[in-house]
Motif scaffolding. Structure first.
Motif, PDB file in Angstrom:
ATOM      1  N   ILE A  95     129.631   4.739  16.879  1.00  0.00           N
ATOM      2  CA  ILE A  95     129.952   5.794  18.296  1.00  0.00           C
ATOM      3  C   ILE A  95     128.410   6.587  18.302  1.00  0.00           C
ATOM      4  O   ILE A  95     128.201   6.762  19.512  1.00  0.00           O
ATOM      5  CB  ILE A  95     130.536   6.783  17.651  1.00  0.00           C
ATOM      6  CG1 ILE A  95     132.121   5.826  18.041  1.00  0.00           C
ATOM      7  CG2 ILE A  95     130.942   8.211  18.283  1.00  0.00           C
ATOM      8  CD1 ILE A  95     134.121   7.037  17.932  1.00  0.00           C
ATOM      9  N   ALA A 146     125.360  13.230  19.741  1.00  0.00           N
ATOM     10  CA  ALA A 146     125.046  12.299  18.296  1.00  0.00           C
ATOM     11  C   ALA A 146     124.676  12.587  17.106  1.00  0.00           C
ATOM     12  O   ALA A 146     125.440  11.972  15.413  1.00  0.00           O
ATOM     13  CB  ALA A 146     124.384  11.148  18.878  1.00  0.00           C
ATOM     14  N   TYR A 178     133.518   5.247  29.529  1.00  0.00           N
ATOM     15  CA  TYR A 178     134.742   4.388  28.045  1.00  0.00           C
ATOM     16  C   TYR A 178     134.278   2.959  27.935  1.00  0.00           C
ATOM     17  O   TYR A 178     134.169   3.176  26.403  1.00  0.00           O
ATOM     18  CB  TYR A 178     135.517   4.966  28.548  1.00  0.00           C
ATOM     19  CG  TYR A 178     136.681   3.895  28.800  1.00  0.00           C
ATOM     20  CD1 TYR A 178     137.252   3.036  28.548  1.00  0.00           C
ATOM     21  CD2 TYR A 178     136.507   4.279  30.447  1.00  0.00           C
ATOM     22  CE1 TYR A 178     137.826   2.511  28.417  1.00  0.00           C
ATOM     23  CE2 TYR A 178     137.100   3.481  31.392  1.00  0.00           C
ATOM     24  CZ  TYR A 178     138.079   2.188  30.658  1.00  0.00           C
ATOM     25  OH  TYR A 178     138.919   1.127  31.064  1.00  0.00           O
ATOM     26  N   ILE A 212     131.527   2.785  24.534  1.00  0.00           N
ATOM     27  CA  ILE A 212     132.150   2.748  23.379  1.00  0.00           C
ATOM     28  C   ILE A 212     132.701   1.754  23.079  1.00  0.00           C
ATOM     29  O   ILE A 212     132.977   1.453  21.691  1.00  0.00           O
ATOM     30  CB  ILE A 212     132.754   4.416  23.107  1.00  0.00           C
ATOM     31  CG1 ILE A 212     131.600   5.882  23.769  1.00  0.00           C
ATOM     32  CG2 ILE A 212     132.575   4.391  22.315  1.00  0.00           C
ATOM     33  CD1 ILE A 212     130.071   5.669  23.370  1.00  0.00           C
ATOM     34  N   TYR A 270     123.898  14.095  24.381  1.00  0.00           N
ATOM     35  CA  TYR A 270     124.342  12.723  24.036  1.00  0.00           C
ATOM     36  C   TYR A 270     123.403  12.708  22.642  1.00  0.00           C
ATOM     37  O   TYR A 270     123.801  12.536  21.865  1.00  0.00           O
ATOM     38  CB  TYR A 270     123.659  11.665  25.001  1.00  0.00           C
ATOM     39  CG  TYR A 270     124.952  11.973  26.574  1.00  0.00           C
ATOM     40  CD1 TYR A 270     126.739  12.615  26.495  1.00  0.00           C
ATOM     41  CD2 TYR A 270     124.471  12.277  27.343  1.00  0.00           C
ATOM     42  CE1 TYR A 270     127.446  12.505  27.156  1.00  0.00           C
ATOM     43  CE2 TYR A 270     124.336  12.026  28.724  1.00  0.00           C
ATOM     44  CZ  TYR A 270     126.277  12.654  28.442  1.00  0.00           C
ATOM     45  OH  TYR A 270     127.300  13.015  29.614  1.00  0.00           O
ATOM     46  N   ILE A 320     125.142   6.950  27.120  1.00  0.00           N
ATOM     47  CA  ILE A 320     126.477   7.299  28.463  1.00  0.00           C
ATOM     48  C   ILE A 320     124.468   7.850  28.949  1.00  0.00           C
ATOM     49  O   ILE A 320     125.226   8.330  30.269  1.00  0.00           O
ATOM     50  CB  ILE A 320     126.767   8.443  27.467  1.00  0.00           C
ATOM     51  CG1 ILE A 320     127.641   7.600  26.772  1.00  0.00           C
ATOM     52  CG2 ILE A 320     127.526   8.835  28.857  1.00  0.00           C
ATOM     53  CD1 ILE A 320     128.787   8.300  26.346  1.00  0.00           C
ATOM     54  N   SER A 360     118.524   5.548  19.794  1.00  0.00           N
ATOM     55  CA  SER A 360     119.717   4.960  19.202  1.00  0.00           C
ATOM     56  C   SER A 360     119.037   5.021  17.596  1.00  0.00           C
ATOM     57  O   SER A 360     120.178   5.454  17.114  1.00  0.00           O
ATOM     58  CB  SER A 360     120.219   3.798  19.842  1.00  0.00           C
ATOM     59  OG  SER A 360     121.314   4.551  21.120  1.00  0.00           O
ATOM     60  N   LEU A 380     126.425   6.640  21.829  1.00  0.00           N
ATOM     61  CA  LEU A 380     126.700   8.121  22.525  1.00  0.00           C
ATOM     62  C   LEU A 380     126.044   8.456  23.195  1.00  0.00           C
ATOM     63  O   LEU A 380     125.432   9.118  24.815  1.00  0.00           O
ATOM     64  CB  LEU A 380     126.438   9.959  22.379  1.00  0.00           C
ATOM     65  CG  LEU A 380     128.258   9.618  21.297  1.00  0.00           C
ATOM     66  CD1 LEU A 380     128.657  11.047  20.071  1.00  0.00           C
ATOM     67  CD2 LEU A 380     129.213  10.070  22.205  1.00  0.00           C
TER      68      LEU A 380
END
Length: 274
Positions: A86, A17, A204, A207, A13, A93, A128, A90
């Motif tokens: 996004i 990303a 989901y 996101i 992920y 997740i 992130s 990612l």
């Protein structure tokens, strides 16, 4: 570094990303700048404006017109701006999978499970931020090897450094952009994604909910004339009238909303343990 820490930082992920963000920047620039047209579609035999012109000289001249920092960044962000959250979401997740797997086993072994959960959220939020910052640094570094031209002034985001900073150091300006506001944006959306994970079992939604917030609040703030509530204003900090500190103001609302959601979940005792 513990094995789980390495896995949080390096997994499909986080790598996906960063790769997708870099690809988005390059593809957006390639098509929006008309580079694709001039290299593959321009017909010097049939198009009236091009008949009789030297193909190589014309292409070189047109490419020269887009060979500056401002267009290099602007073209890259034309489409990327709508997908921006996004790439920060990612990596969250993996936090979703960890919460529904590893955490259930850690609960019985940890003395302070609540602190462990909060610490993990902070770590994923920082990851992130890195997943946003690193691709931008790579993209800007590529540009630094190719581009020489730039304007004297690109906006007010560099006002903290005084006058002429952008004119004297365009590459350093973009590095500052990547490591400050873009890192903060990544952390903010990562934090929001973690808050969503605590409230839903639907992957989901990690996101969807932050993306809806980003687009709805952004367009609503634009309609109402409240730019400092529009997170998109922070995304376009490379060309803004707002100062270094003002561009961080749009991040306050999503941070407060996410923090409140996490605290309320903690007060209920769900997933944080008591």
């Amino acid at each position: 570094m513990k094995r789980i820490e390495k896995f949080r930082l390096i997994n499909k992920y986080t790598i996906g990303a960063m790769g997708l963000l870099l690809i988005s920047l390059v593809v957006s620039w390639f098509f929006t700048s008309e580079m694709f047209y001039w290299l593959f579609q321009a017909d010097f035999q049939k198009e009236p404006d091009l008949i009789g012109q030297d193909r190589e000289a014309t292409i070189q001249a047109m490419l020269g017109q887009i060979n500056n920092w401002e267009m290099y960044i602007d073209f890259a962000m034309r489409y990327t701006i709508y997908l921006f959250p996004i790439f920060a979401l990612l990596p969250i997740i993996q936090f979703y999978h960890e919460k529904n797997g590893y955490f259930s086993h850690a609960f019985v072994r940890l003395k302070n499970y609540r602190r462990y959960m909060v610490t993990t959220i902070v770590k994923y939020s920082l990851i992130s931020g890195l997943c946003i910052t690193i691709p931008f640094i790579i993209y800007f570094s590529i540009g630094n090897m190719m581009i020489m031209d730039h304007l004297q002034d690109i906006g007010n985001y560099d006002i903290i450094f005084g006058e002429n900073f952008y004119d004297d150091h365009p590459f350093l300006f973009f590095l500052f952009l990547a490591t400050s506001i873009y890192f903060a944006l990544g952390v903010t959306f990562g934090f929001m994604g973690c808050a969503v994970v605590l409230w839903t079992d639907k992957k989901y939604m990690v996101i969807v909910i932050p993306m809806v917030f980003y687009l709805v609040i952004g367009n609503l703030a634009e309609t109402l004339g409240l730019p400092l509530l529009n997170v998109m204003q922070s995304v376009v900090a490379f060309n803004t009238l707002y100062t270094t500190f003002e561009i961080f103001i749009p991040l306050i609302l999503p941070v407060i909303a996410s923090f409140s959601a996490i605290i309320y979940k903690q007060m209920r005792g769900d997933y944080l343990g008591y």
